[in-house]
Scaffold this active site. Structure first.
Site, short mmCIF file in Angstrom:
data_model
loop_
_atom_site.label_atom_id
_atom_site.label_comp_id
_atom_site.label_asym_id
_atom_site.label_seq_id
_atom_site.Cartn_x
_atom_site.Cartn_y
_atom_site.Cartn_z
N HIS A 48 0.82 -0.79 -0.08
CA HIS A 48 0.17 -0.08 -0.13
C HIS A 48 1.20 1.55 -0.15
O HIS A 48 1.77 1.65 0.03
CB HIS A 48 -1.25 0.23 1.25
CG HIS A 48 -0.48 0.24 2.78
ND1 HIS A 48 0.30 1.02 2.92
CD2 HIS A 48 -0.28 -1.01 3.39
CE1 HIS A 48 0.85 0.90 4.36
NE2 HIS A 48 0.39 -0.45 4.59
N CYS A 96 2.90 -4.79 6.74
CA CYS A 96 2.69 -4.65 6.14
C CYS A 96 4.13 -3.81 4.79
O CYS A 96 5.41 -3.06 5.42
CB CYS A 96 1.54 -3.03 5.21
SG CYS A 96 -0.23 -3.46 5.69
#
Length: 160
Positions: free
Chosen positions: A110, A136
């Protein structure tokens, strides 16, 4: 954030990572022209390598998990889940252009982080190129958008 300029973070190879722009000055690879494309994430180098046609086609700066919340290592595959934005109230962070690779929405590629209003958090974005996430793989805004729009379900992701 509105009114703030992007700053750059020194990286281990003495280059700088812009959190708004593509990581390389050349065009992103055309996915359909790649033979056997796959993605390699180097936790040590804080870079994402787009492979195809038997070689590295593009390199992106990233931020993987911090020491207290490491990014899982192993071989994974891009999952069906992806979206334009999210916000996690418990961590008080969100991001744009997310693509899941583990846990069906738990571990993602992301953009650099956003606040509850969807505005980029410069103090976190400036960490691009150093371990800083909750597990992430953070990317520049441009790189995350390319990943979201381009990389298909099922693509192999190796993280080490």
């Amino acid at each position: 954030m509105a009114g703030q300029r992007a700053t750059a973070t020194p990286n281990t190879d003495n280059t700088v990572a812009s959190w708004k722009q593509p990581s390389e000055s050349k065009a992103y690879p055309k996915w359909s022209s790649l033979s056997k494309p796959w993605i390699y994430v180097s936790i040590k180098q804080q870079k994402v390598y787009i492979h195809g046609n038997g070689k590295v086609q593009y390199v992106m700066y990233c931020s993987t998990g911090s020491q207290s919340s490491p990014t899982p290592k192993g071989t994974f595959h891009i999952q069906h889940q992806r979206g334009l934005s999210f916000y996690n109230a418990s961590s008080r962070e969100g991001a744009h252009y997310w693509v899941s690779w583990l846990g069906h929405g738990t571990y993602l590629f992301h953009s650099v982080p956003t606040n509850k209003d969807g505005q980029y958090v410069a103090s976190e974005a400036d960490k691009l190129g150093t371990p800083a996430s909750h597990g992430c793989v953070r990317l520049s805004i441009a790189d995350a958008k390319w990943m979201y729009k381009t990389v298909p379900y099922g693509t192999k992701v190796v993280i080490h």
